[in-house]
Design a protein around this motif. Sequence first.
Motif, PDB file in Angstrom:
ATOM      1  N   GLN A   9       0.812  -1.205   0.000  1.00  0.00           N
ATOM      2  CA  GLN A   9       0.000   0.000   0.000  1.00  0.00           C
ATOM      3  C   GLN A   9       0.856   1.270   0.000  1.00  0.00           C
ATOM      4  N   VAL A  10       2.133   1.121   0.134  1.00  0.00           N
ATOM      5  CA  VAL A  10       3.018   2.288   0.146  1.00  0.00           C
ATOM      6  C   VAL A  10       3.151   2.822  -1.279  1.00  0.00           C
ATOM      7  N   PRO A  11       2.921   4.113  -1.487  1.00  0.00           N
ATOM      8  CA  PRO A  11       3.043   4.680  -2.836  1.00  0.00           C
ATOM      9  C   PRO A  11       4.448   4.490  -3.396  1.00  0.00           C
ATOM     10  N   GLU A  12       4.539   4.243  -4.699  1.00  0.00           N
ATOM     11  CA  GLU A  12       5.845   4.010  -5.315  1.00  0.00           C
ATOM     12  C   GLU A  12       6.793   5.197  -5.144  1.00  0.00           C
ATOM     13  N   PRO A  13       6.328   6.458  -5.280  1.00  0.00           N
ATOM     14  CA  PRO A  13       7.251   7.577  -5.061  1.00  0.00           C
ATOM     15  C   PRO A  13       7.882   7.556  -3.673  1.00  0.00           C
ATOM     16  N   THR A  14       7.105   7.126  -2.668  1.00  0.00           N
ATOM     17  CA  THR A  14       7.640   7.014  -1.309  1.00  0.00           C
ATOM     18  C   THR A  14       8.721   5.945  -1.253  1.00  0.00           C
ATOM     19  N   LEU A  15       8.468   4.791  -1.872  1.00  0.00           N
ATOM     20  CA  LEU A  15       9.456   3.713  -1.877  1.00  0.00           C
ATOM     21  C   LEU A  15      10.740   4.139  -2.582  1.00  0.00           C
ATOM     22  N   ARG A  16      10.616   5.035  -3.563  1.00  0.00           N
ATOM     23  CA  ARG A  16      11.811   5.526  -4.268  1.00  0.00           C
ATOM     24  C   ARG A  16      12.608   6.508  -3.406  1.00  0.00           C
ATOM     25  N   ARG A  17      11.914   7.224  -2.519  1.00  0.00           N
ATOM     26  CA  ARG A  17      12.607   8.221  -1.685  1.00  0.00           C
ATOM     27  C   ARG A  17      13.212   7.615  -0.425  1.00  0.00           C
ATOM     28  N   LEU A  18      12.626   6.563   0.100  1.00  0.00           N
ATOM     29  CA  LEU A  18      13.122   5.991   1.355  1.00  0.00           C
ATOM     30  C   LEU A  18      14.605   5.623   1.309  1.00  0.00           C
ATOM     31  N   PRO A  19      15.119   5.063   0.206  1.00  0.00           N
ATOM     32  CA  PRO A  19      16.568   4.793   0.165  1.00  0.00           C
ATOM     33  C   PRO A  19      17.410   6.068   0.232  1.00  0.00           C
ATOM     34  N   TRP A  20      16.874   7.214  -0.244  1.00  0.00           N
ATOM     35  CA  TRP A  20      17.606   8.483  -0.106  1.00  0.00           C
ATOM     36  C   TRP A  20      17.787   8.799   1.367  1.00  0.00           C
ATOM     37  N   TYR A  21      16.683   8.646   2.127  1.00  0.00           N
ATOM     38  CA  TYR A  21      16.745   8.946   3.557  1.00  0.00           C
ATOM     39  C   TYR A  21      17.730   8.010   4.251  1.00  0.00           C
ATOM     40  N   LEU A  22      17.665   6.737   3.885  1.00  0.00           N
ATOM     41  CA  LEU A  22      18.557   5.757   4.498  1.00  0.00           C
ATOM     42  C   LEU A  22      20.016   6.113   4.235  1.00  0.00           C
ATOM     43  N   ALA A  23      20.340   6.453   2.987  1.00  0.00           N
ATOM     44  CA  ALA A  23      21.721   6.786   2.646  1.00  0.00           C
ATOM     45  C   ALA A  23      22.210   7.989   3.440  1.00  0.00           C
ATOM     46  N   HIS A  24      21.353   9.002   3.576  1.00  0.00           N
ATOM     47  CA  HIS A  24      21.745  10.205   4.314  1.00  0.00           C
ATOM     48  C   HIS A  24      21.928   9.896   5.807  1.00  0.00           C
ATOM     49  N   VAL A  25      20.983   9.159   6.363  1.00  0.00           N
ATOM     50  CA  VAL A  25      21.037   8.862   7.795  1.00  0.00           C
ATOM     51  C   VAL A  25      22.239   7.977   8.119  1.00  0.00           C
ATOM     52  N   LYS A  26      22.612   7.078   7.197  1.00  0.00           N
ATOM     53  CA  LYS A  26      23.801   6.242   7.425  1.00  0.00           C
ATOM     54  C   LYS A  26      25.071   7.095   7.447  1.00  0.00           C
ATOM     55  N   LEU A  27      25.089   8.148   6.643  1.00  0.00           N
ATOM     56  CA  LEU A  27      26.226   9.072   6.687  1.00  0.00           C
ATOM     57  C   LEU A  27      26.286   9.767   8.044  1.00  0.00           C
ATOM     58  N   MET A  28      25.117  10.172   8.543  1.00  0.00           N
ATOM     59  CA  MET A  28      25.053  10.830   9.849  1.00  0.00           C
ATOM     60  C   MET A  28      25.446   9.862  10.960  1.00  0.00           C
ATOM     61  N   GLN A  29      25.050   8.614  10.798  1.00  0.00           N
ATOM     62  CA  GLN A  29      25.411   7.593  11.785  1.00  0.00           C
ATOM     63  C   GLN A  29      26.926   7.423  11.844  1.00  0.00           C
ATOM     64  N   ALA A  30      27.559   7.415  10.677  1.00  0.00           N
ATOM     65  CA  ALA A  30      29.010   7.263  10.613  1.00  0.00           C
ATOM     66  C   ALA A  30      29.728   8.432  11.272  1.00  0.00           C
ATOM     67  N   GLU A  31      29.066   9.588  11.302  1.00  0.00           N
ATOM     68  CA  GLU A  31      29.652  10.776  11.934  1.00  0.00           C
ATOM     69  C   GLU A  31      29.346  10.850  13.423  1.00  0.00           C
ATOM     70  N   GLY A  32      28.594   9.858  13.932  1.00  0.00           N
ATOM     71  CA  GLY A  32      28.317   9.795  15.358  1.00  0.00           C
ATOM     72  C   GLY A  32      27.053  10.498  15.802  1.00  0.00           C
ATOM     73  N   LEU A  33      26.238  10.980  14.852  1.00  0.00           N
ATOM     74  CA  LEU A  33      24.988  11.661  15.214  1.00  0.00           C
ATOM     75  C   LEU A  33      24.008  10.655  15.811  1.00  0.00           C
ATOM     76  N   LYS A  34      23.320  11.048  16.873  1.00  0.00           N
ATOM     77  CA  LYS A  34      22.408  10.144  17.561  1.00  0.00           C
ATOM     78  C   LYS A  34      20.940  10.356  17.178  1.00  0.00           C
ATOM     79  N   SER A  35      20.595  11.549  16.760  1.00  0.00           N
ATOM     80  CA  SER A  35      19.209  11.812  16.370  1.00  0.00           C
ATOM     81  C   SER A  35      19.189  12.801  15.215  1.00  0.00           C
TER      82      SER A  35
END
Length: 211
Positions: A9-35
């Motif tokens: 039920q998740v719209p396809e545009p949302t599924l296409r954007r979620l990996p963008w968020y994941l990639a960005h947040v993983k970069l922040m995780q590598a820098e030690g950001l907690k939230s």
Amino acid sequence: MGRIDKQTQVPEPTLRRLPWYLAHVKLMQAEGLKSISSTAIAKCIGIDPALVAKDLSYVDISGKTRVGYGVDQMVSVLESFLGFTQTHKAYVFGVGNLGAALLADKGLSQYGMEIVAGFDVDPSICGTTISDTPIYHLDELDRVMKETPGSIGVLTVPISKAQEVTDIVVSKGIRAVWNFTPFRIKVPEDIVVQNTSMYAHLAVMFNRLKS
């Protein structure tokens, strides 16, 4: 906002954007950001914060007011939701330049796809390996699928062979086709198709360059 349990039920545009968020947040995780907040994600990606928040409402994760989302939790939840934590075995059909490049790209395994074999009809290619991945003749598909079961076919054959090869692999039990050809293949309704035509993206880019 209530969560939506069925991923279909998740719209396809949302599924296409979620990996963008994941990639960005993983970069922040590598820098030690907690939230991180949806506003911060949106600013880095260049989209509306409300859209980020809406997209994340489809995922089983919640943020805290003035704090945002836990970075570690977001990485874990998004990877699981997107299927990147599971291993999906795949075959490449058509071992030309693009097919060979995909066979050599071990980075795909980080996102849950393991290419276990390549198939072609060229005698000079069949029987060889690329990055330790064996290349077989297409006639050996039945045997290979029994020995190393896979459910995804990556289609990188010449356009003139796209439908013919699709019909063969679907008849053998392939459940999803990642189509890199510009040909719009036809499959039964229960087969998943993801079209990824580089030529279509080139056309858009070239057109915008002219504007």
